[in-house]
Write a protein that holds these residues in place. Structure first.
Motif, PDB file in Angstrom:
ATOM      1  N   LEU A  61       5.094  -0.187   1.786  1.00 14.00           N
ATOM      2  CA  LEU A  61       6.032   0.422   1.162  1.00 14.00           C
ATOM      3  C   LEU A  61       5.647   1.320  -0.090  1.00 14.00           C
ATOM      4  CD1 LEU A  61       8.528  -2.340   0.321  1.00 14.00           C
ATOM      5  CD2 LEU A  61       8.892  -0.575   1.923  1.00 14.00           C
ATOM      6  N   ARG A 108       9.766   5.780   2.090  1.00 13.53           N
ATOM      7  CA  ARG A 108       9.816   4.250   2.409  1.00 13.53           C
ATOM      8  C   ARG A 108      11.383   4.116   2.440  1.00 13.53           C
ATOM      9  NH1 ARG A 108       9.032   1.417  -3.520  1.00 13.53           N
ATOM     10  NH2 ARG A 108      10.271  -0.057  -2.389  1.00 13.53           N
ATOM     11  N   ARG A 125      15.248   2.685   2.031  1.00 15.49           N
ATOM     12  CA  ARG A 125      15.999   2.805   0.979  1.00 15.49           C
ATOM     13  C   ARG A 125      17.528   2.393   1.059  1.00 15.49           C
ATOM     14  NH1 ARG A 125      13.956   7.582   1.869  1.00 15.49           N
ATOM     15  NH2 ARG A 125      15.129   9.181   2.326  1.00 15.49           N
ATOM     16  N   SER A 182      14.351  -3.366   0.194  1.00 15.25           N
ATOM     17  CA  SER A 182      14.571  -2.006  -0.148  1.00 15.25           C
ATOM     18  C   SER A 182      16.256  -1.880  -0.401  1.00 15.25           C
ATOM     19  CB  SER A 182      14.114  -1.213   0.824  1.00 15.25           C
ATOM     20  OG  SER A 182      12.767  -1.162   0.729  1.00 15.25           O
TER      21      SER A 182
END
Length: 669
Positions: free
Chosen positions: A273, A280, A282, A308
């Motif tokens: 990450l 990354r 999300r 995430s």
């Protein structure tokens, strides 16, 4: 159970990055992608974690998320109870979704139900199932009470499954259905006490058979309902506690249980990450789950998604329906293996072979997109996306922004093609189960293929001499050795095999041979194992030769074989059915694929093309095959000739084709 179907609006912000014309930001200097730790061993470390150069490695990103129990709850907070688990009942139905809070409640209830059955903290509990929401419910339920997850899978076989259940003293196994329940019962050790079936379609005959062996059967829903009625205080794990034992499929002997802690998995997850940076996962992202959850590549990807605050949608389970799943789910993130991408590439090349005009248009589009790729411009709105690549993008759902490729090397031309055609970030990683999946990962925006990037922030890497293969660390070549917070504790109850791969200084010796490139990235060039010596004393590395021969348009798969008492090598070759049938039609050779495989002209065609590829790629005369046998059916997981990560199971292939191998050697001069 809440049904959420309008995920399209939730990832609109994410998809904006796919249509922008601005170049993505390169996080580090591409000419200097790793640090070298001071000393004489040329140890390389990550530039994404400043303490790495001092021999310290990342364990977590946030102090309140240091175990998989905590990372999941952090993800729930990040998503504000957004969608978590998605599935559909058939290839014609729409995806339905379970929220994070629903997932947490159901998982807690299931874990509590296991406690009601007599399972205690730190017990080992098995699961034998394909990817589905209940896998995650079980996993998170297990972590509520510090249980250890042990995954079983088809290619282990009944003997290996029985060995694992006995070695781990498992009393409880969750199975997907009646078929898997009976596979466990076939050779169930005496210590097995409970089978919990995910589906309700278990037969009364199976229940009776289980009882006769002292095994009680329950359904997943029964256990969950039991847990909802009698609450037990949670027993969250510590970072140092074991979270899973991941058994390698193995090609010889009993499987090895890789012991991984919560710290191992969280460290590996967080390092990836951290390196993905702006790209990354999300909130709003969706990942398709189709690679086996029994292996750490998929497990790490999914847990990273949950951490995430993003969502995971499960495939229907049949790889043949993968395109249907992708079109229905429209994921933004997807893990992939080279086998899948190679098939996409080969299919396109076959389609283009009959149309010079289409091939010209494709080459022009690829050149234009590659030019943008080299300037770090990733977008889906160019004229070439609309005219040439739209169909490929839509076959992957149309929304992909990030793909992570692992498990085996991917050819440079295929990587560049996929980056251009899919118009998304594609990173390639290298790793092992023993390192909780990732060891190194390419940088987002690095357009140069055929390397696996710098070490990730949870470990450092050095190369050590392999004198018998003439690889030396002084030449920046050698066996890849890894040390860090992602390296496993050892093989479960197997100190001897642990000592074979972890030295007294804590370095894990991977068995892979790597090479440091000038820019500080790692390239995997060989395998220390899978070598054999011919009668004249020359070493043969079949992986290297197979990787060259598979470049032939006529070859789908190949297996190179040699013996120490012979002076030459031979191969089993599975032809590409579409290419071969097209050639046969043009040359007026009738017959099915089986008939073509027995045709003298077909064998000459493929053997000559293999030798040509070998010569082009610098194979020595003793590295070129002297004979081949053409086989119409591909090596697969189902026929036991491939591992779940699509690697050749060499002893099994050797045994399967023993008559053909013996026959070829009999007729060699």
């Amino acid at each position: 159970m809440t049904k959420i179907t309008n995920l399209g609006n939730k990832n609109s912000a994410i998809m904006a990055c796919c249509t922008a014309t601005e170049a993505i930001r390169l996080p580090i200097e591409m000419s200097h992608q790793s640090e070298i730790i001071k000393g004489n061993e040329q140890i390389h470390s990550s530039k994404f974690f400043k303490d790495s150069k001092n021999g310290m490695f990342i364990s977590f990103l946030s102090d309140d998320a240091r175990t998989l129990y905590e990372t999941f709850r952090r993800g729930s907070y990040e998503s504000n109870n957004g969608p978590c688990l998605g599935w559909r009942d058939s290839v014609t139905s729409k995806y339905q979704w379970m929220t994070f809070n629903e997932t947490l409640l159901k998982a807690k209830n299931f874990g509590c139900g296991l406690v009601n059955l007599g399972v205690r903290p730190h017990d080992l509990v098995g699961i034998y199932s394909s990817n589905r929401p209940e896998w995650t419910l079980f996993e998170q339920g297990a972590y509520c009470y510090s249980l250890v997850v042990v995954a079983l899978y088809d290619t282990l076989g009944p003997d290996a499954c029985a060995f694992i259940i006995k070695q781990t003293d498992m009393s409880t196994v969750i199975v997907e259905d009646d078929i898997k329940a009976n596979m466990i019962l076939d050779k169930a050790p005496h210590g097995l006490r409970r089978l919990i079936t995910i589906t309700d379609s278990i037969r009364s005959a199976t229940i009776t058979r289980a009882k006769n062996r002292g095994v009680d059967c329950f359904t997943f829903d029964e256990v969950e309902r039991s847990g909802s009625k009698q609450d037990h205080p949670v027993v969250p794990p510590n970072p140092e506690d074991i979270c899973t034992i991941c058994y390698t499929s193995g090609t010889t002997g009993n499987p090895k249980g890789v012991t991984l802690t919560h710290q191992n998995v969280v460290a590996a997850m967080c390092a990836v990450l951290l390196q993905l940076g702006d790209q990354r996962p999300r909130y709003g992202d969706i990942m398709l789950s189709y690679l086996p959850l029994a292996h750490m590549l998929e497990r790490c990807c999914e847990n990273g998604i949950f951490y995430s605050g993003a969502a995971v949608g499960f495939s229907c389970g049949n790889i043949r329906n993968l395109t249907d799943d992708l079109r229905a789910l429209k994921p933004t993130i997807m893990p992939a293996v080279p086998r899948l991408l190679n098939r996409v590439y080969d299919t396109l090349m076959s389609d283009l072979s009959g149309s010079p005009l289409r091939r010209l248009l494709y080459n022009t589009a690829l050149k234009a997109k590659e030019s943008e790729l080299n300037r770090q411009i990733i977008r889906k709105n160019s004229i070439w996306d609309k005219l040439v690549f739209r169909k490929i993008q839509e076959s992957f759902g149309g929304n992909l922004r990030l793909m992570i490729v692992g498990s085996a090397p991917l050819a440079g031309n295929v990587m560049t093609f996929m980056r251009c055609a899919l118009s998304c970030i594609i990173v390639e990683g290298y790793g092992q189960t023993e390192c909780t999946a990732p060891v190194s990962l390419t940088i987002c925006g690095d357009s140069i293929p055929e390397h696996v990037g710098p070490p990730v922030a949870c470990c450092c890497v050095k190369l050590v001499d392999v004198p018998e293969m003439e690889y030396f660390a002084i030449d920046n070549q050698g066996e890849v050795c890894v040390k860090g917070t992602n390296v496993f504790r050892g093989y479960y109850k197997d100190p001897e095999r642990t000592a074979e791969v972890i030295d007294s200084f804590g370095w894990h010796h991977t068995g892979d041979v790597g090479m440091w490139l000038a820019n500080g990235t790692l390239k995997i060039i060989d395998r220390r194992k899978h070598t054999f010596k011919l009668s004249q004393g020359e070493y043969i590395v079949p992986d290297k030769i197979e990787a060259i021969y598979v470049k032939s348009q006529y070859i789908l798969q190949n297996f190179v074989y040699g013996e120490s008492l012979k002076s030459g090598i031979v191969a089993i070759v599975v032809p590409d059915v579409d290419v071969l049938k097209s050639w046969a039609k043009e040359n007026h050779i009738p017959g099915t694929l089986s008939v073509l495989c027995s045709h003298k002209k077909v064998k000459e065609l493929i053997l000559n093309d293999m030798l040509s590829w070998g010569k082009q790629n610098g194979l020595k005369s003793f590295e070129q095959v002297k004979d081949i046998y053409l086989h119409p059916d591909p090596f697969s997981i189902q026929n036991g000739l491939l591992t779940p990560m699509f690697k050749l199971k060499r002893p099994q292939i050797k045994n399967y084709f023993k008559p053909q191998l013996d026959d070829m050697y009999t007729h060699l001069p």
